[in-house]
Motif scaffolding. Structure first.
Motif, mmCIF file in Angstrom:
data_model
loop_
_atom_site.group_PDB
_atom_site.id
_atom_site.type_symbol
_atom_site.label_atom_id
_atom_site.label_comp_id
_atom_site.label_asym_id
_atom_site.label_seq_id
_atom_site.Cartn_x
_atom_site.Cartn_y
_atom_site.Cartn_z
ATOM 1 N N THR A 685 1.827 24.800 50.757
ATOM 2 C CA THR A 685 0.869 24.984 49.673
ATOM 3 C C THR A 685 1.058 23.849 48.672
ATOM 4 O OG1 THR A 685 0.053 26.474 47.963
ATOM 5 C CG2 THR A 685 2.399 26.585 48.401
ATOM 6 N N VAL A 686 -0.030 23.496 48.002
ATOM 7 C CA VAL A 686 0.030 22.384 47.051
ATOM 8 C C VAL A 686 -0.298 22.909 45.661
ATOM 9 C CG1 VAL A 686 -1.064 20.205 46.365
ATOM 10 C CG2 VAL A 686 -0.544 20.645 48.781
ATOM 11 N N TRP A 707 -4.451 33.392 44.549
ATOM 12 C CA TRP A 707 -5.407 33.511 45.660
ATOM 13 C C TRP A 707 -5.312 32.315 46.589
ATOM 14 C CZ3 TRP A 707 -10.873 35.870 44.522
ATOM 15 C CH2 TRP A 707 -10.708 37.156 43.986
ATOM 16 N N LEU A 708 -5.264 32.602 47.875
ATOM 17 C CA LEU A 708 -5.334 31.558 48.893
ATOM 18 C C LEU A 708 -6.601 30.759 48.658
ATOM 19 C CD1 LEU A 708 -4.639 33.530 52.157
ATOM 20 C CD2 LEU A 708 -3.372 31.519 51.413
ATOM 21 N N ARG A 717 -4.620 25.100 48.132
ATOM 22 C CA ARG A 717 -4.473 24.472 46.824
ATOM 23 C C ARG A 717 -4.281 25.516 45.735
ATOM 24 N NH1 ARG A 717 -5.959 19.053 47.611
ATOM 25 N NH2 ARG A 717 -5.023 18.828 45.587
ATOM 26 N N GLY A 718 -4.108 26.769 46.160
ATOM 27 C CA GLY A 718 -4.014 27.850 45.180
ATOM 28 C C GLY A 718 -2.583 28.207 44.792
ATOM 29 N N ALA A 721 2.019 32.063 47.624
ATOM 30 C CA ALA A 721 3.426 32.043 48.044
ATOM 31 C C ALA A 721 3.656 32.504 49.484
ATOM 32 C CB ALA A 721 4.244 32.917 47.095
ATOM 33 N N ASN A 722 2.818 33.421 49.964
ATOM 34 C CA ASN A 722 3.143 34.016 51.261
ATOM 35 C C ASN A 722 2.849 33.125 52.458
ATOM 36 O OD1 ASN A 722 4.464 36.388 50.550
ATOM 37 N ND2 ASN A 722 2.519 37.295 49.904
ATOM 38 N N LEU A 723 2.311 31.940 52.208
ATOM 39 C CA LEU A 723 2.229 30.958 53.292
ATOM 40 C C LEU A 723 3.633 30.547 53.707
ATOM 41 C CD1 LEU A 723 -0.721 28.980 51.777
ATOM 42 C CD2 LEU A 723 -0.717 29.956 54.089
ATOM 43 N N LEU A 724 4.602 30.777 52.827
ATOM 44 C CA LEU A 724 5.963 30.278 53.052
ATOM 45 C C LEU A 724 6.961 31.364 53.418
ATOM 46 C CD1 LEU A 724 5.791 28.045 49.874
ATOM 47 C CD2 LEU A 724 5.778 27.193 52.222
#
Ligand SMILES: Nc1nc2c(c(=O)[nH]1)N[C@H]1C(S)=C(S)[C@@H](COP(=O)(O)OP(=O)(O)OC[C@H]3O[C@@H](n4cnc5c(=O)[nH]c(N)nc54)[C@H](O)[C@@H]3O)O[C@H]1N2
Ligand SMILES: Nc1nc2c(c(=O)[nH]1)N[C@H]1C(S)=C(S)[C@@H](COP(=O)(O)OP(=O)(O)OC[C@H]3O[C@@H](n4cnc5c(=O)[nH]c(N)nc54)[C@H](O)[C@@H]3O)O[C@H]1N2
Ligand SMILES: [Mo]
Length: 750
Positions: A685-686, A707-708, A717-718, A721-724
């Motif tokens: 995420t950025v 929000w994603l 770009r949001g 956190a849960n992408l990680l």
């Protein structure tokens, strides 16, 4: 609807209602309504204690009237997940859901239907109860087990105390001489309206306050005399080293241990290293936790000798790998110091949710008990899960359930992966599952694989985008309900302020529509008011029998019934005052530092006494070479999880950033406000960097709930956190939001 001050000339009314919007605040609102429109929101200005609303509630007008609210039912037209929809009628929506539910039930069996309803509002009626009742009547469904918030804490409490109701009221903090805020930031996370108020008053009264947290939190900055930074996932080690000091310096409250606890000697053998040749000294813990040995020893002495002392065990440290051990260790320490069941002490159960009043209500809301729901046929005949303590209760421990964080894994693996069924249909209400559950990319993969997804929503969230069918649900401003809470207790009615906007409907109305389309004639034989009256009476019977102002009619006017507050409620006071008459709810009737039930499981990851077990993706994991930073994902002041993230007044207040220590930022050439990429093998995420000394080196924090928001090249770009995060659950069920390794680099594009 309450109607306390009505003026014929202005056509303006003030509705008194209650907000309990998933922060657990539970606050009173005075909603000004003119010509059917909310014009202003005020809060409690009545007699003390007041239950005053926070910034989110006061912004609710922007949520209620948001231009992006879902207005009517819609069906998907593009590929799933793309977010393209077309308007349909409610009748069409009901018949589509009904047909899909029946098709999947008849083709694969009812267990293939997964229904999940989180607690977006902590209310009783418009939560999981209506769909639970419907699905049970239609053959059953697969339900989920595990509190995302604090399953590790509940596991520990049930194993040690035999109950999850372990909290005193917050006004008892005024009687404490020492308060340890262990991974607890109530200035931000509320956890009962008025908690910060009692902390400030305790401070004024001279209590010493210490914060143990990887971050110098707002609560630490406001209330604490000392901040002790600690690496995430290592809290059990520090607590156990404190136990070492208390034991070796003869500071135990031995009389308390003898009378009220079971198996302390076995814990002592582990602490002293008699069991495994490793004495758990402060020096041992310093290497693990990053906290200085001298500091650990000093805090241990202070805690053991300053009575009464309240160790408040936050639930954030419990949302880690082996988080249940941290909670067990905290409870053990409070027993060793004799702080249980006394005024100004603390059971060191989990910091939130274990209140006699509100906790009981949350459990009821979760189980749907108040809508007289029949048993879930899918769970008939299944034994209790093997990894659950008996005290956890029959309706939460069936092995037919799947864990709350594991829908993705269960969908992708199904029966062949050891799950009880193959899962084909998801019905999601009150949840932004895609955004909020660990390992987003895996969730997305699974959501693409199922046959049908229905989502009840107010907004086009990440989860809504994956729906085949979207059902617009109203907000609590547009319906009646029941709730309870507060740092000192109250219960009350959520009183409808305005009619439902657009074509949105309540949870109960939606379930009724689907029931009709399924041909279930006896779905509901009561009006909403009858249900609510029953709920109030049931609750009142237990907690406020015949007390003035506690009845349904008065609550319609006043919204809240405030319990008389002459004396704080102290958890386990009866047990401590008269153990024979009031044994603890454990098998032995004592506080089980050693649990025979756990011993019988013979699982080294769930030992019979609390132990420090090194986390996966901790600092020593070989993965740390590639991803050297520990990620934590705290809760944000400007949101309740993902709720409110689209509210302009709130977005203006706080920017979504990753907190990174100055040294770690410098080593990466990252300056204040620079865009950085945070990544690991699961995702990226950025977002902007907040370079600060308020987080310890080696740890970064991305507040959960953003929000994603994927750009054209698929990069988020949001700052979601849960992408990680990793979708592994701890052996005792803790939902591991604070156990993940990542790397951070400057984002060069643009
Ligand atoms: N404003 C707001 N309030 C909320 C919510 C919200 O989203 N927004 N959500 C509500 C809900 S449902 C819940 S469950 C609660 C969550 O409440 P908490 O879990 O208490 O909140 P967090 O901010 O996640 O974590 C609390 C503290 O724990 C620290 N921490 C994280 N990992 C560790 C660790 O391993 N060890 C130690 N010692 N500390 C650690 C964090 O730095 C943070 O300061 O809050 C409720 N209240
Ligand atoms: N990385 C990370 N992930 C976390 C956490 C963390 O600390 N870190 N915390 C976890 C915790 S403790 C929790 S409790 C979960 C929360 O997870 P969720 O409960 O899934 O999160 P919410 O963002 O509250 O999502 C509720 C959604 O329901 C919708 N909704 C539908 N109907 C209603 C309604 O009637 N009322 C309201 N108010 N909303 C409705 C809202 O618009 C919103 O999109 O997140 C978990 N996820
Ligand atoms: Mo939560």
């Amino acid at each position: 609807m309450s109607d306390t001050s009505k003026s014929a000339e202005t056509n303006e009314r003030i509705v008194r209602t209650a907000c309990n919007s998933h922060c657990g605040g539970a606050c009173m609102l005075k909603v000004h309504v003119k010509d059917g429109v909310v014009t202003r929101i005020e809060t409690d200005d009545g007699e003390e204690p007041q239950f005053r609303a926070c910034l989110r509630c006061r912004s609710f007008r922007q949520r209620l009237y948001a231009p992006d609210r879902l207005r009517y039912p819609m069906k998907r037209v593009g590929p799933r997940g793309e977010g393209k929809f077309e308007r349909i009628s409610w009748e069409k929506a009901y018949s589509t859901v009904a047909q899909e539910l029946m098709r999947v039930r008849d083709t694969y069996g009812p267990a293939s239907i997964v229904f999940f309803c989180s607690l977006a509002d902590i209310h009783v009626l418009h939560t999981m109860a209506p769909m639970h009742r419907l699905l049970c009547m239609a053959g059953g469904y697969t339900s989920l087990w595990g509190f995302m918030s604090y399953e590790g804490g509940v596991f520990a409490e049930c194993a040690t105390y035999g109950t999850a109701m372990t909290n005193s009221t917050r006004d008892d903090l005024l009687n404490s001489r020492l308060i340890i805020m262990w991974g607890w930031d109530p200035a931000v996370t509320i956890q009962r309206c008025n908690t910060p108020y009692y902390l400030s008053r305790a401070k004024e009264a001279g209590a010493r306050i210490v914060a143990v947290d990887p971050r110098y939190t707002d609560s630490a900055a406001t209330f604490a005399d000392e901040w002790i930074p600690i690496y995430p996932c290592t809290d059990a080690a520090m607590l156990i080293a404190m136990a070492y000091v208390i034991i070796t310096e003869n500071l135990c409250d031995q009389a308390f241990l003898n009378k009220y606890t079971l198996g302390f000697e076995k814990f002592r053998d582990y602490v002293l290293g008699i069991e495994d040749d490793t004495p758990k000294t402060p020096a041992w813990a310093e290497v693990i936790t990053g906290a200085k040995a001298t500091t650990i020893a000093r805090l241990a002495r202070e805690y053991a000798t300053t009575k009464p002392a309240a160790l408040i065990a936050g639930i954030g440290p419990g949302r880690t790998a082996y988080g249940e051990q941290y909670h067990r260790a905290a409870i053990t320490l409070s027993a060793m110091t004799g702080n249980i069941g006394i005024s100004g002490g603390s059971s060191a159960g989990r910091s939130w949710g274990g209140e006699h009043w509100g906790g009981e209500m949350a459990f009821l809301a979760r189980t749907g008990g108040r809508m007289g729901a029949p048993r879930n046929p899918v769970e008939e005949g299944w034994s209790a899960r093997r990894d659950t303590v008996k005290a956890r209760g029959a309706n939460t421990n069936s092995s037919a359930k799947i864990n709350v964080g594991q829908i993705a894994d269960a969908v992708l693996k199904g029966k062949s992966g050891g799950y009880p069924a193959d899962y084909k249909l998801l019905y999601l209400a009150n949840t932004n599952y895609v955004n909020q559950i660990l390992n987003t990319n895996k969730t997305i993969e699974a959501f693409k694989a199922v046959e049908f997804i229905a989502v009840q929503e107010q907004f086009m969230t990440a989860t809504a985008k994956f729906a085949d069918l979207l059902l617009p649900v109203n907000t609590f401003f547009e319906r009646d309900d029941f709730t309870s809470g507060g740092a000192t207790p109250w219960y009350g009615l959520v009183n409808k302020s305005v009619e439902s906007l657009h074509e949105s409907k309540s949870h109960l109305e939606i379930a009724q529509g689907i029931a009709r389309a399924m041909g279930i004639k006896d779905y509901n034989d009561k009006t909403e008011e009858e249900w609510l009256k029953g709920i109030v009476e049931g609750y009142r019977e237990v907690f406020a029998k015949d007390s003035e102002g506690s009845d349904y009619e008065t609550l319609r006017e006043k919204a809240l019934y405030k319990f008389p507050t002459d004396k704080p409620y102290v958890a386990f006071r009866e047990q401590i005052e008269d153990l024979e008459k009031h044994p603890f709810h454990t098998p032995s009737g004592k506080i089980e530092i050693y649990s025979q039930e756990l011993a019988d499981w013979n699982n080294p990851e769930l030992p019979p006494v609390p132990k420090y077990i090194e986390a996966w993706e901790g600092r020593n994991d070989p993965l740390a070479k590639e991803y050297p930073l520990q990620l934590i994902t705290t809760h944000s002041r400007r949101r309740a999880h993902s709720q409110f993230d689209n509210i302009p007044w709130l977005t203006e207040l706080i920017t979504q950033t990753v907190q990174i220590n100055t040294a770690d930022a410098r080593a990466r050439g990252v300056g204040k406000g620079d865009l950085v990429r945070v990544y690991n093998s699961r995702g990226q995420t950025v977002l902007p960097a907040e370079v600060t000394q308020r987080i310890m080196p080696g740890v970064v924090n991305i507040p959960e709930g953003a929000w994603l928001s994927f750009d054209e090249s698929g990069v988020d770009r949001g700052g979601s956190a849960n992408l990680l995060t990793k979708d592994a659950k701890s052996p005792g069920g803790a939902f591991c939001t604070n156990t993940a390794l990542v790397q951070v680099e400057k984002w060069m594009k643009e």
